[in-house]
Design an enzyme around this catalytic site. Structure first.
Site, PDB file in Angstrom:
ATOM      1  N   HIS A   3       0.727  -1.128   0.014  1.00 17.52           N
ATOM      2  CA  HIS A   3       0.000  -0.014   0.055  1.00 17.52           C
ATOM      3  C   HIS A   3       0.858   1.258  -0.066  1.00 17.52           C
ATOM      4  CE1 HIS A   3      -3.629   2.401   1.213  1.00 17.52           C
ATOM      5  NE2 HIS A   3      -2.564   3.205   1.835  1.00 17.52           N
ATOM      6  N   GLU A   4       1.868   1.495   1.143  1.00 20.79           N
ATOM      7  CA  GLU A   4       2.688   2.375   1.020  1.00 20.79           C
ATOM      8  C   GLU A   4       3.609   2.561  -0.079  1.00 20.79           C
ATOM      9  OE1 GLU A   4       1.894   4.633   2.916  1.00 20.79           O
ATOM     10  OE2 GLU A   4       0.960   3.833   4.546  1.00 20.79           O
ATOM     11  N   HIS A  56       1.692   4.473  -2.807  1.00 16.25           N
ATOM     12  CA  HIS A  56       1.658   5.820  -2.995  1.00 16.25           C
ATOM     13  C   HIS A  56       2.767   6.354  -3.435  1.00 16.25           C
ATOM     14  CE1 HIS A  56      -2.003   6.201  -0.627  1.00 16.25           C
ATOM     15  NE2 HIS A  56      -1.560   5.949   0.457  1.00 16.25           N
ATOM     16  N   HIS A 114      -5.976   6.762  -3.101  1.00 14.00           N
ATOM     17  CA  HIS A 114      -6.789   5.493  -2.456  1.00 14.00           C
ATOM     18  C   HIS A 114      -7.626   5.102  -3.392  1.00 14.00           C
ATOM     19  CE1 HIS A 114      -5.463   6.564   2.056  1.00 14.00           C
ATOM     20  NE2 HIS A 114      -4.644   5.673   1.455  1.00 14.00           N
ATOM     21  N   CYS A 115      -8.144   3.834  -3.426  1.00 14.21           N
ATOM     22  CA  CYS A 115      -8.981   3.124  -4.364  1.00 14.21           C
ATOM     23  C   CYS A 115     -10.417   2.651  -3.630  1.00 14.21           C
ATOM     24  CB  CYS A 115      -8.300   1.946  -4.751  1.00 14.21           C
ATOM     25  SG  CYS A 115      -9.189   1.071  -5.889  1.00 14.21           S
ATOM     26  N   CYS A 130      -8.851  -4.177  -3.285  1.00 11.32           N
ATOM     27  CA  CYS A 130      -7.685  -3.595  -3.593  1.00 11.32           C
ATOM     28  C   CYS A 130      -6.651  -3.164  -2.655  1.00 11.32           C
ATOM     29  CB  CYS A 130      -7.880  -2.555  -4.735  1.00 11.32           C
ATOM     30  SG  CYS A 130      -6.470  -1.689  -5.323  1.00 11.32           S
ATOM     31  N   CYS A 170      -5.573  -3.597  -7.803  1.00  8.96           N
ATOM     32  CA  CYS A 170      -6.583  -3.813  -8.892  1.00  8.96           C
ATOM     33  C   CYS A 170      -6.179  -3.453 -10.220  1.00  8.96           C
ATOM     34  CB  CYS A 170      -7.941  -3.319  -8.237  1.00  8.96           C
ATOM     35  SG  CYS A 170      -7.828  -1.455  -8.647  1.00  8.96           S
ATOM     36  N   CYS A 229      -5.859   0.397 -10.876  1.00  3.62           N
ATOM     37  CA  CYS A 229      -4.422   0.960 -10.119  1.00  3.62           C
ATOM     38  C   CYS A 229      -3.515   0.333 -10.801  1.00  3.62           C
ATOM     39  CB  CYS A 229      -4.678   0.468  -8.766  1.00  3.62           C
ATOM     40  SG  CYS A 229      -5.917   1.452  -7.562  1.00  3.62           S
TER      41      CYS A 229
END
Ligand SMILES: [Zn+2]
Ligand SMILES: [Zn+2]
Length: 173
Positions: free
Chosen positions: A130-131, A134, A140-141, A146, A165, A168
């Site tokens: 996740h990080e 970024h 954010h999704c 995702c 996903c 993304c």
């Protein structure tokens, strides 16, 4: 080829770090190196909150960036915060090279539950991806499966897959 660098911040279990390193290497298809020695987190400790300011740690990570660095991910067991929030699981420079994650609130013990090493590892991987997302300029999704879905509680991390996903994935720059 540029590399993903992992930097332990304080004492992080070596088996957990090694596992994360292998998973991230496979997922992002980049060489992944563990940097040593670890960065001392105490510089970012704020006694009035008994927590560590994640933005200050990210600033301290900057000197570890080299020409070889694709991304630099700091991993710590300490409890992170930014001033406007009670805590953060992690923080990242949007579109930058630096990101940090903490295992502190990913542990079942934090919530008064029995230790679960496998669940901790899975959560750490999801939060790390996740990080790093970024740093690849993803925001954010809305897809809760995702990895880029926002997570304000640990239960939300467990819903997510540690992968992007298709939407993304297509927006990664
Ligand atoms: Zn996020
Ligand atoms: Zn997504």
């Amino acid at each position: 080829m540029k590399e993903l660098h992992l930097l332990p911040i304080g004492n992080v279990p070596p088996d957990l770090l090694g596992w994360l390193q292998r998973q991230l290497c496979e997922l992002f298809r980049v060489p992944c190196t563990l940097l040593q020695p670890a960065l001392d987190p105490r510089v970012a400790y704020h006694p009035e909150r008994e927590q560590y300011h994640s933005s200050e740690l990210i600033a301290r990570m900057q000197p570890y960036v080299s020409d070889q660095t694709w991304k630099l991910l700091g991993v710590t067991t300490e409890d992170l915060y930014i001033p406007i929030l009670t805590f953060v699981f992690g923080e990242a420079q949007i579109g930058g090279k630096l990101a940090i994650v903490s295992t502190h609130r990913l542990r079942q013990e934090f919530y008064g539950l029995p230790e679960d090493k496998q669940l901790l590892a899975q959560r750490l991987l999801t939060e790390s991806v996740h990080e790093l997302g970024h740093t690849l300029q993803l925001t954010h999704c809305d897809d809760y499966n995702c990895v880029m879905a926002a997570s304000h509680a640990v239960e939300w991390i467990d819903i997510k897959q540690p992968t992007f996903c298709s939407d993304c994935a297509s927006r990664i720059v």
